[in-house]
Design a protein around this motif. Structure first.
Motif, mmCIF file in Angstrom:
data_model
loop_
_atom_site.group_PDB
_atom_site.id
_atom_site.type_symbol
_atom_site.label_atom_id
_atom_site.label_comp_id
_atom_site.label_asym_id
_atom_site.label_seq_id
_atom_site.Cartn_x
_atom_site.Cartn_y
_atom_site.Cartn_z
ATOM 1 N N PHE A 174 62.857 -65.336 75.157
ATOM 2 C CA PHE A 174 62.032 -65.973 74.134
ATOM 3 C C PHE A 174 62.895 -66.849 73.217
ATOM 4 O O PHE A 174 62.497 -67.961 72.844
ATOM 5 C CB PHE A 174 61.301 -64.924 73.312
ATOM 6 N N ILE B 124 57.279 -63.639 82.139
ATOM 7 C CA ILE B 124 56.518 -63.454 80.899
ATOM 8 C C ILE B 124 56.643 -64.670 79.992
ATOM 9 O O ILE B 124 55.670 -65.102 79.365
ATOM 10 C CB ILE B 124 56.997 -62.182 80.183
ATOM 11 N N SER B 125 57.842 -65.243 79.920
ATOM 12 C CA SER B 125 58.049 -66.391 79.030
ATOM 13 C C SER B 125 57.239 -67.603 79.463
ATOM 14 O O SER B 125 56.989 -68.500 78.654
ATOM 15 C CB SER B 125 59.534 -66.759 78.983
ATOM 16 N N GLN B 126 56.814 -67.646 80.748
ATOM 17 C CA GLN B 126 56.048 -68.782 81.247
ATOM 18 C C GLN B 126 54.536 -68.601 81.109
ATOM 19 O O GLN B 126 53.774 -69.521 81.420
ATOM 20 C CB GLN B 126 56.396 -69.043 82.716
ATOM 21 N N LEU B 127 54.105 -67.433 80.680
ATOM 22 C CA LEU B 127 52.673 -67.201 80.540
ATOM 23 C C LEU B 127 52.115 -68.021 79.379
ATOM 24 O O LEU B 127 52.755 -68.140 78.327
ATOM 25 C CB LEU B 127 52.401 -65.717 80.298
ATOM 26 N N ARG C 209 51.612 -62.987 75.942
ATOM 27 C CA ARG C 209 52.963 -62.663 76.394
ATOM 28 C C ARG C 209 53.467 -61.350 75.801
ATOM 29 O O ARG C 209 54.234 -60.627 76.448
ATOM 30 C CB ARG C 209 53.910 -63.813 76.040
#
Length: 387
Positions: free
Chosen positions: A169, A113-116, A120
């Motif tokens: 995050f 998710i943090s790389q989206l 997010r």
């Protein structure tokens, strides 16, 4: 400019070294405890070898993502690992009644998710909803244990995932701040290198132009009385301009290094040409570490005396740890701001020394000293050169 490019290259090398150290720290900080916790959970929760084989891929893929994250190379791995850990969670809930099957997805999911690039928040809610829904599906197998299912299969893994997302995050924000700090540091290094280059260029060409002006003025005065001296002065002007061109090229290729002895001889010749008496006291030979800095101080001070003072006498004192230049004719009015000396004060300070400038009783004193070198330079009988 090559000095600027060199500064950028050095900062890039420093950044790569720092990243390597951060990766080593992250590996030793995260991998061992995560691997230990994963192994303990499998050992505690698995009742058969089959259950252990089912839970192990979740732990391994989670550790793989962490290892690739420290190397900055997860693009090819994170989505397949997310699919594997999601499958382990589903099978662990519906087939083996495993309460720890969510271990892998609580690691891989938050990182994914943090790389989206966007959405997010929605993805985080979707991941938590997926984990909670799969955990709640355990009620199909154990409808009478509502509280146990809600606590162990829904609330606990969902809560751990939510906390992991928040930590991810926060970690991402931390590294973004570090990266911004590196960028600002690189920009500041380039700016400082440009200021240093401009200052050195000013030292070379400003000093030369002022000397050329003095020599041409002298040649004009002697034009009708001593033509031989005029020719000599013009030859010196030509040689000086040629030397300045050479030193400018050396500066552009970062090869310039002032020599104190040459600067001392040049200063004495200039003072004599201007009708100023000069005396040099050598208490000790300056340390090689500060030879070039003392040459810069002497050059800048010589230029300032010729430009701003009505001097008749100058005394230069050299020691192993310091240099001082004292001149009369400073007057009582405040002197204009001497930007060259301000820049030199920063350079001397960065090298561990101190540059002092003082005006009193019609005298102007410029002194640079390195206290750490006082005990390292052997004294000898002072030499005095009068002119």
């Amino acid at each position: 400019m090559r000095p600027v490019l060199r500064a950028v290259h050095e900062r890039a090398e420093h950044a790569r070294t720092t990243q390597g150290r951060l990766r080593a720290v992250n590996l030793t900080t995260f991998i061992p405890p995560l691997a230990l916790v994963g192994a303990l959970l499998v050992a505690i929760d698995a009742e058969t070898w089959g259950e252990a084989l089912l839970l192990t891929p979740g732990v391994v893929t989670g550790l793989l993502v962490v290892e690739r994250w420290t190397a900055g190379d997860t693009a090819r791995f994170v989505l397949p690992c997310l699919i594997v850990t999601a499958a382990v969670w589903v099978l662990g809930v519906l087939v083996t009644d495993s309460r720890t099957a969510s271990y892998g997805i609580t690691i891989v999911g938050p990182y994914f998710i943090s790389q989206l690039p966007r959405h997010r928040g929605a993805a985080a809610l979707g991941l938590c909803a997926f984990i909670a829904a799969v955990g709640a599906a355990r009620l199909l197998e154990a409808p009478g244990d509502v509280l146990g299912v809600l606590g162990q299969f829904v609330l606990l893994p969902t809560g751990v995932t939510a906390v992991a997302i928040l930590l991810m995050f926060a970690n991402q924000r931390f590294y973004r701040v570090i990266e911004q700090s590196r960028e600002r540091e690189a920009e500041l290094a380039v700016y400082r290198e440009r200021i240093r280059f401009a200052s050195d260029l000013h030292d070379i060409q400003g000093h030369t132009l002022h000397v050329v002006k003095l020599k041409i003025t002298l040649a004009e005065k002697l034009l009708h009385s001593d033509i031989g001296r005029v020719e000599e002065e013009l030859r010196e002007v030509r040689a000086l301009v040629g030397d300045t061109i050479t030193r400018t090229k050396e500066l552009a290729y970062a090869q310039r290094r002032l020599n104190l002895s040459a600067e001392l001889e040049n200063a004495k010749n200039l003072f004599e040409a201007a009708g100023i008496r000069v005396r040099v006291n050598r208490e000790a030979d300056p340390d090689e570490k500060v030879n070039a800095l003392f040459g810069q101080v002497l050059r800048e001070t010589t230029t300032n005396i010729l430009r701003h003072a009505q001097a008749t006498r100058v005394r230069i004192t050299l020691s192993g740890a310091g240099i001082s230049i004292v001149n009369d004719g400073a007057g009582t009015a405040p002197l204009p701001r001497l930007g060259g000396l301000a820049t030199l004060r920063e350079r001397v300070g960065d090298s561990g020394g101190e540059l002092t400038v003082e005006q009193r009783d019609g005298r102007f004193v410029t002194a640079a000293e390195f206290p750490s070198l006082r005990s390292t330079t052997p004294p000898f009988a002072a030499r005095e050169d009068r002119r």
